[in-house]
Structures are given as C-alpha cells and as structure tokens.
Design a protein around this motif. Structure first.
Motif, mmCIF file in Angstrom:
data_model
loop_
_atom_site.group_PDB
_atom_site.id
_atom_site.type_symbol
_atom_site.label_atom_id
_atom_site.label_comp_id
_atom_site.label_asym_id
_atom_site.label_seq_id
_atom_site.Cartn_x
_atom_site.Cartn_y
_atom_site.Cartn_z
ATOM 1 N N PRO A 1 7.003 -3.495 8.612
ATOM 2 C CA PRO A 1 6.355 -4.512 9.468
ATOM 3 C C PRO A 1 4.899 -4.715 9.050
ATOM 4 N N ALA A 2 4.511 -5.977 8.879
ATOM 5 C CA ALA A 2 3.157 -6.270 8.414
ATOM 6 C C ALA A 2 2.106 -5.891 9.448
ATOM 7 N N ASN A 3 2.484 -5.914 10.739
ATOM 8 C CA ASN A 3 1.500 -5.644 11.798
ATOM 9 C C ASN A 3 1.449 -4.168 12.203
ATOM 10 N N TYR A 4 2.311 -3.329 11.631
ATOM 11 C CA TYR A 4 2.354 -1.906 12.013
ATOM 12 C C TYR A 4 2.285 -1.043 10.748
ATOM 13 N N ARG B 1 10.043 7.543 8.558
ATOM 14 C CA ARG B 1 11.047 7.950 7.563
ATOM 15 C C ARG B 1 10.823 9.393 7.106
ATOM 16 N N LYS B 2 9.569 9.897 7.311
ATOM 17 C CA LYS B 2 9.201 11.260 6.892
ATOM 18 C C LYS B 2 9.449 11.444 5.402
ATOM 19 N N ASP B 3 9.060 10.452 4.629
ATOM 20 C CA ASP B 3 9.206 10.504 3.169
ATOM 21 C C ASP B 3 7.885 11.013 2.565
ATOM 22 N N THR B 4 7.917 11.319 1.278
ATOM 23 C CA THR B 4 6.688 11.772 0.602
ATOM 24 C C THR B 4 5.750 10.598 0.350
ATOM 25 N N VAL B 5 6.282 9.370 0.399
ATOM 26 C CA VAL B 5 5.468 8.171 0.189
ATOM 27 C C VAL B 5 5.590 7.272 1.422
ATOM 28 N N ILE B 6 4.456 6.884 1.974
ATOM 29 C CA ILE B 6 4.420 5.968 3.122
ATOM 30 C C ILE B 6 4.028 4.586 2.609
ATOM 31 N N ILE B 7 4.867 3.590 2.946
ATOM 32 C CA ILE B 7 4.639 2.234 2.428
ATOM 33 C C ILE B 7 4.226 1.332 3.583
ATOM 34 N N SER B 8 3.201 0.541 3.345
ATOM 35 C CA SER B 8 2.783 -0.461 4.333
ATOM 36 C C SER B 8 2.414 -1.747 3.608
ATOM 37 N N ALA B 9 2.398 -2.856 4.385
ATOM 38 C CA ALA B 9 2.115 -4.169 3.803
ATOM 39 C C ALA B 9 0.636 -4.500 3.988
ATOM 40 N N GLY B 10 0.031 -5.041 2.933
ATOM 41 C CA GLY B 10 -1.357 -5.473 3.004
ATOM 42 C C GLY B 10 -1.444 -6.982 3.110
ATOM 43 N N LYS B 11 -2.325 -7.570 2.336
ATOM 44 C CA LYS B 11 -2.546 -9.012 2.399
ATOM 45 C C LYS B 11 -1.382 -9.773 1.750
ATOM 46 N N TYR B 12 -1.126 -10.926 2.299
ATOM 47 C CA TYR B 12 -0.148 -11.855 1.698
ATOM 48 C C TYR B 12 -0.445 -13.242 2.241
ATOM 49 N N GLU B 13 -0.038 -14.246 1.499
ATOM 50 C CA GLU B 13 -0.211 -15.638 1.926
ATOM 51 C C GLU B 13 1.158 -16.261 2.112
ATOM 52 N N SER B 14 1.370 -16.792 3.315
ATOM 53 C CA SER B 14 2.673 -17.363 3.634
ATOM 54 C C SER B 14 2.494 -18.707 4.314
ATOM 55 N N GLY B 15 3.207 -19.725 3.810
ATOM 56 C CA GLY B 15 3.170 -21.038 4.448
ATOM 57 C C GLY B 15 4.334 -21.183 5.416
ATOM 58 N N VAL C 1 0.866 -1.186 0.000
ATOM 59 C CA VAL C 1 0.000 0.000 0.000
ATOM 60 C C VAL C 1 0.902 1.236 0.000
ATOM 61 N N PHE C 2 0.779 2.073 -1.045
ATOM 62 C CA PHE C 2 1.569 3.296 -1.150
ATOM 63 C C PHE C 2 0.634 4.479 -0.893
ATOM 64 N N THR C 3 0.970 5.271 0.086
ATOM 65 C CA THR C 3 0.129 6.415 0.474
ATOM 66 C C THR C 3 0.903 7.716 0.264
ATOM 67 N N ASP C 4 0.316 8.614 -0.473
ATOM 68 C CA ASP C 4 0.938 9.929 -0.655
ATOM 69 C C ASP C 4 0.801 10.718 0.650
ATOM 70 N N ALA C 5 1.924 11.140 1.218
ATOM 71 C CA ALA C 5 1.892 11.795 2.526
ATOM 72 C C ALA C 5 1.143 13.120 2.483
ATOM 73 N N ALA C 6 1.146 13.813 1.333
ATOM 74 C CA ALA C 6 0.507 15.126 1.255
ATOM 75 C C ALA C 6 -0.996 15.000 1.080
ATOM 76 N N SER C 7 -1.426 14.114 0.182
ATOM 77 C CA SER C 7 -2.859 14.012 -0.133
ATOM 78 C C SER C 7 -3.564 12.900 0.611
ATOM 79 N N ASP C 8 -2.800 11.993 1.220
ATOM 80 C CA ASP C 8 -3.330 10.828 1.949
ATOM 81 C C ASP C 8 -4.075 9.886 1.002
ATOM 82 N N VAL C 9 -3.735 9.913 -0.261
ATOM 83 C CA VAL C 9 -4.331 9.005 -1.243
ATOM 84 C C VAL C 9 -3.483 7.729 -1.294
#
Length: 470
Positions: free
Chosen positions: A363-366, A373-387, A297-305
């Motif tokens: 971190p997948a849970n946070y 990082r105070k970057d213009t793009v905030i990255i977070s992890a969404g769904k994934y399947e792991s065995g 999930v990529f979120t624009d820090a300025a627009s929150d999109v």
C-alpha cells in the motif's frame, strides 16, 4: 301434437388457430412475463458479487444461478415466453386483419338507409325547409357536409335525394397498429437479449484502448476502432470551507480512431453517452491509472538500511540486497482488504532461488504494512506519478431500432384507437305535400357521440339558414 325431439346442437369447434389467437392465452402470457420481469428486477442480475455471496450464502447463490434466476432476461425460458407471446399476437393479428381490411377498403359500404334507421345510438335531426327548392337544398347539403366529412355521396330519386358521408374509417385499424408495435418491441427485446452484450473498458488519459471486457460471457472483444481519452476532468461539490467534497460531474473528452486516424470527437458525461457504429459508451467510473514506474524502497530488517530503486511496471529487476528478483505486476488506485480501505496499492512478485514466487501487497499510504510478512527485506512504495483513467460501460443492442419503431407504432395506434373515430352521416331531403322540403339527418360515431351530435346540429343549422353556401 307430439313433442319433437330437440335437434342436436352443433358442436363448437375450437382449432389450434383459435387457441393461439385467444385473449385468455394473451392474458396468461402477459401475466407470466410480468412475474418473471419482477423476479429479474428483485434479484440482482449478473455474476454474483462477493457482497451477495457473503449476504445470501454460497449455496443459495449457486441454487439461484443453476435455475437461471441470476440472468433472467437472457434465460431460454424467458425468451420462450416472449416468443410464445409474439406467436399469440401474430396469429391474433393475422386472423382478424382480413375482415377488418375488407371493411376499411370497401366502397360505399355505409350507403344503406335501413342500417341507420335501426341504430339505437344514432343522432337524428329533422328540419323543415318551407321555402327551399330541391336543387338549392342539394347544393346547401353538399357544401355543409363537405366541411366536416371528406367523402360525400348524393343520390336523387323521385321524392327528393339522399346523401351519405363518412370520415375516419381507417381509424378502425388503430388496434392492429398497436399489435404491430408490440410485435416490434418484442422482436427488439429478443434481438437485444440474444445478440446484445454489455462490457467495460478503461482508457487512460492520453492513451487509447480498443478491448472491451464483456460482463456476461466473461471474455473480451476487440473493437474495429480505438477510443482515445484526450482529457478527463472532475468537478467537485464544495464543503462549507470551500474544499473539494464529492464529485458532482466527471467528463471524458474522447476521440474515435479508425486505423489510427481521428474521425470523431465527443464529450462523454453521465447520461450523455457516445454512440458509434452500433455501440454506446456510457461514463461509468474513473480512477487512477497505473504509473509507468514507481520508487520502491527496500529496507534490510536487520540493519534498517534502505535503498530506493526506480522500478518500471511489469519489468523484473534484481533485488538491491542481492537476494533474488522482484517485479511490480499490478496497481489499483483504491484497494480494500477485510473491510479496511488501503487506498492505492502495488502488487509485486518476489522471486528467490529455491522458493516459489511470493506475492507482496505494497500500500502506497502505509510504508510499514510489509513488516507483517516478517521477511528479511521490508518493501514500501515511494514516489510515483499516476494520471486518471476513464471507465466506460459499453453496450451493443441491435434491438434498439426495433424497440423505438415499435413505440412509434404503439403511440400512433393508441391515438387512432382512443382519440379518433369513424363517423358516418346519412340524410334525406324530401318534398313536403304542402310545399317546401324536409331535411332528416342521422349520424353515428365509434367514439364521442356528443361531438357528432353537435356537428350534425351545425350542419342542419347551416342548411336551414343557408349559411352553407358561404
């Protein structure tokens, strides 16, 4: 008469062979091995961990590493002490074996009447046989003694006859067998230390692997076969509410693949390893295997999109905001940072024009972790399947057969040395002047003299009562 000057005493020679075969040297070397083994047990062995460096300090750890105290059992000085002990034991054995073998294999060495008469600890019985003739007495003695002693010799003379019997002469070789056993154990230990290794491999559930990361050398070795994890299962202890608590057992059902073909299937459980082609696979740990892809999930820090992108592992993709590229390079199922448990985590690299690649922890849970990082793009992890993956410790120890054989020799030698004995019996039946015969029976044993005394009493009783004929 004038006093004669004392003749010079011959100097006692002490050769190199005597030194190498001495018991004092054996004692010193055994104590040295015990001290070094204790040091190797008290100090954690192997590459120093982060916890060890934090607790002991980097300088002290480096000092111990330089002395070889973090790898005692593979150090040259520990192997040198084992080699010296093996040499000492070999020379001692070779020096004492010829006369002992001559004693064990000698024919009729014990048929010396005078030797038994001088034995201080010999058991002796005398029995009158007033109504017995020499032929019947000889028959009774031969049968009664033959029940206990395997070898019986009889010699007749003008006044009667003498008989000699013995058993267990070979038991005198017992301590030699123990020596051979110790030499085999030493050889096995040195072979394992020099040519053996320990490593680790992870096998994803449903996948296979043939590469082992070796711990001590820090390299990897490719096995001539592959190991496939068909199924990995975990059994948990239950809490008071019936919920899963801590794992009670984890099991890996694996298949050995030779040239891609299955040749052997087994379950690997803790304390129940798989041994194949000289390698032993122990159930060591487990964890979540890296997924094939993850929703980022990529979120624009300025627009929150936010924009969600399905990102395959190890594949560089364009950032949805058009500010460069990114690649998910690593996944760990349980990650800790500065003492904080972050759980499953992805590591990605950001590549932007004119800038160096930047590593990002996700971190997948946070989901908000990347805001730091105070970057213009905030990255977070969404769904994934792991065995799951199963973690296997792999060991190769070519000295194990020698060690097992050595222990068998030691047990056999100790049984012969402490529980069996060399027993000898000498007797004479002579004519009495007033008629009849007289039986004198004497015996000696290297161990358990009371047992031999009881046995001689039984023999004498059987001859006296004539029960030796039955």
């Amino acid at each position: 008469m004038a006093n004669q000057p004392d003749s010079p005493k011959p100097e006692k020679s002490f050769s190199v062979i005597d030194f190498l075969a001495s018991v004092k040297l054996s004692t010193i070397l055994l104590l040295l091995v015990a001290v070094l083994a204790t040091v190797g047990t008290l100090i954690p062995q192997g590459p120093p961990s982060h916890e060890m460096i934090e607790q002991w300090g980097g300088g002290r750890v480096n000092f111990l590493s330089a002395l070889g105290l973090l790898d005692v059992f593979h150090s040259w000085w520990f192997l040198a002490v084992l080699a010296a002990l093996g040499l000492n034991l070999s020379v001692c054995t070779l020096k004492r074996f010829p006369p002992l073998w001559k004693l064990v294999t000698a024919k009729g060495a014990g048929f010396i009447p005078g030797r038994f008469e001088k034995l201080a600890q010999a058991s002796k019985f005398e029995v009158d046989l007033p109504e017995m003739d020499p032929a019947r007495a000889e028959s009774l003695v031969t049968k009664a003694v033959g029940r206990t002693f395997r070898r019986v010799e009889v010699k007749s003379d003008s006044g009667g006859f003498t008989f000699y019997a013995e058993s267990g002469r070979w038991t005198r070789l017992g301590y030699m067998v123990v020596h051979v056993g110790f030499l085999l154990v030493l050889a096995g230990g040195m072979a394992g230390s020099i040519w053996g290794w320990t490593g680790h491999m992870n096998v994803p559930e449903g996948g296979s692997n043939n590469v082992v990361e070796r711990e001590r050398k820090g390299d990897s070795v490719e096995l001539p076969f592959s190991l496939r994890c068909d199924k990995f299962s975990i059994t948990y202890y239950k809490d008071e509410h019936g919920h899963d608590e801590t794992p009670s057992e984890y099991k890996s059902n694996v298949t050995v693949l030779e040239n891609g073909k299955p040749v052997h299937t087994a379950d690997i459980i803790v304390n129940s390893p798989l041994t194949y082609r000289g390698l032993t696979f122990y159930q060591s740990n487990y964890g979540k295997a890296p997924p094939e892809k993850v929703d980022m999930v990529f979120t624009d820090a300025a627009s929150d999109v936010s924009v969600t992108v399905s990102a395959p592992m190890h594949k560089r993709m364009a950032l949805p905001m058009g500010q460069g590229e990114f690649e998910v390079t690593y996944f760990e199922s349980n990650f800790s940072q500065m003492g904080m448990d972050l759980g499953p985590i992805f590591v990605a690299e950001l590549h932007r024009p004119g800038k160096k690649p930047e590593e990002v922890l996700i971190p997948a849970n946070y989901p908000g972790f990347d805001k730091m990082r105070k970057d213009t793009v905030i990255i977070s992890a969404g769904k994934y399947e792991s065995g799951y993956f199963t973690g296997l410790q792999v060991t190769r120890d070519p000295g194990v057969p020698l060690v097992y054989a050595g222990f068998l020799f030691i047990i056999a030698g100790l049984v012969a040395a402490f529980f069996l004995s060399h027993r000898q019996l000498y007797g004479r039946i002579s004519s009495r002047p007033r008629g009849g015969m007289k039986l004198t029976i004497t015996g000696t044993s290297t161990k358990n003299p009371y047992g031999l005394q009881s046995r001689l009493r039984i023999v004498a009783r059987r001859v006296e009562t004539g029960s030796g004929e039955s």
